[in-house]
Write a protein that holds these residues in place. Structure first.
Motif, PDB file in Angstrom:
ATOM      1  N   ALA A   7       4.321  -0.545   7.893  1.00 52.04           N
ATOM      2  CA  ALA A   7       4.897  -0.564   6.542  1.00 52.04           C
ATOM      3  C   ALA A   7       4.193  -1.599   5.665  1.00 52.04           C
ATOM      4  N   SER A   8       3.868  -2.749   6.218  1.00 51.72           N
ATOM      5  CA  SER A   8       3.129  -3.760   5.452  1.00 51.72           C
ATOM      6  C   SER A   8       1.741  -3.253   5.092  1.00 51.72           C
ATOM      7  N   LEU A   9       1.120  -2.564   6.034  1.00 51.85           N
ATOM      8  CA  LEU A   9      -0.192  -1.981   5.785  1.00 51.85           C
ATOM      9  C   LEU A   9      -0.115  -0.951   4.658  1.00 51.85           C
ATOM     10  N   ALA A  10       0.940  -0.148   4.660  1.00 53.01           N
ATOM     11  CA  ALA A  10       1.139   0.831   3.585  1.00 53.01           C
ATOM     12  C   ALA A  10       1.285   0.133   2.238  1.00 53.01           C
ATOM     13  N   GLU A  11       2.016  -0.968   2.200  1.00 58.09           N
ATOM     14  CA  GLU A  11       2.173  -1.717   0.951  1.00 58.09           C
ATOM     15  C   GLU A  11       0.829  -2.248   0.453  1.00 58.09           C
ATOM     16  N   LEU A  12      -0.009  -2.711   1.379  1.00 59.00           N
ATOM     17  CA  LEU A  12      -1.328  -3.208   0.977  1.00 59.00           C
ATOM     18  C   LEU A  12      -2.192  -2.083   0.406  1.00 59.00           C
ATOM     19  N   HIS A  13      -2.135  -0.896   1.017  1.00 55.57           N
ATOM     20  CA  HIS A  13      -2.878   0.251   0.482  1.00 55.57           C
ATOM     21  C   HIS A  13      -2.380   0.599  -0.923  1.00 55.57           C
ATOM     22  N   PHE A  14      -1.082   0.620  -1.098  1.00 56.69           N
ATOM     23  CA  PHE A  14      -0.500   0.895  -2.408  1.00 56.69           C
ATOM     24  C   PHE A  14      -0.984  -0.126  -3.441  1.00 56.69           C
ATOM     25  N   GLY A  15      -0.986  -1.386  -3.045  1.00 53.01           N
ATOM     26  CA  GLY A  15      -1.426  -2.445  -3.960  1.00 53.01           C
ATOM     27  C   GLY A  15      -2.849  -2.246  -4.454  1.00 53.01           C
ATOM     28  N   VAL A  16      -3.721  -1.788  -3.561  1.00 55.44           N
ATOM     29  CA  VAL A  16      -5.109  -1.509  -3.966  1.00 55.44           C
ATOM     30  C   VAL A  16      -5.135  -0.378  -4.991  1.00 55.44           C
ATOM     31  N   LEU A  17      -4.405   0.671  -4.713  1.00 59.90           N
ATOM     32  CA  LEU A  17      -4.454   1.870  -5.554  1.00 59.90           C
ATOM     33  C   LEU A  17      -3.841   1.686  -6.931  1.00 59.90           C
ATOM     34  N   VAL A  18      -2.897   0.778  -7.076  1.00 63.41           N
ATOM     35  CA  VAL A  18      -2.237   0.607  -8.378  1.00 63.41           C
ATOM     36  C   VAL A  18      -2.790  -0.562  -9.183  1.00 63.41           C
ATOM     37  N   ALA A  19      -3.718  -1.309  -8.633  1.00 61.49           N
ATOM     38  CA  ALA A  19      -4.290  -2.441  -9.370  1.00 61.49           C
ATOM     39  C   ALA A  19      -4.994  -1.931 -10.628  1.00 61.49           C
ATOM     40  N   GLN A  20      -4.606  -2.468 -11.769  1.00 62.98           N
ATOM     41  CA  GLN A  20      -5.175  -2.041 -13.043  1.00 62.98           C
ATOM     42  C   GLN A  20      -6.536  -2.684 -13.325  1.00 62.98           C
TER      43      GLN A  20
END
Length: 117
Positions: A18-31
């Motif tokens: 789940a933490s890994l998923a959050e990190l992937h999400f963070g990369v994808l939404v970085a403006q």
């Protein structure tokens, strides 16, 4: 279990899927391009360093227990779903949860061994 780039020297560390998923999400939404690059670099280090602990039946059972505790304490488990998966993973694997955001787990602090690295 870890929610950070590196673990303390005296503990063997792992990361929740789940933490890994959050990190992937963070990369994808970085403006910002620089921020996206920084996050992608951090993600690469984390993926190369830690083996993710999976969400399995034991974690699911523990998630249910923790979510029920959150609800019984007047809070909203769905708003904390990912944090609860992380906490449930730590409990299922009988390891402390290491995070810089211990307040995210305050409502279940008596049920999870939350530590600041």
């Amino acid at each position: 279990m870890l929610i950070a780039e590196d673990g303390p020297e005296d503990l063997e560390s792992a990361i929740s899927a789940a933490s890994l998923a959050e990190l992937h999400f963070g990369v994808l939404v970085a403006q910002d391009e620089d921020e996206r690059a920084r996050r992608a670099h951090r993600l690469g280090i984390v993926e190369a360093t830690f083996h993710p602990l999976p969400f399995d039946a034991a974690v699911a059972r523990e998630w249910g227990r923790l979510a029920a505790a959150v609800a019984s304490r007047g809070a909203q488990p769905r708003r904390r779903a990912v944090d609860l998966v992380i906490a449930a993973t730590a409990n299922a694997y009988h390891v402390p949860l290491l995070t810089h955001n211990s307040k995210d787990f305050q409502v279940i602090a008596d049920l999870v061994d939350v530590r600041t690295p």
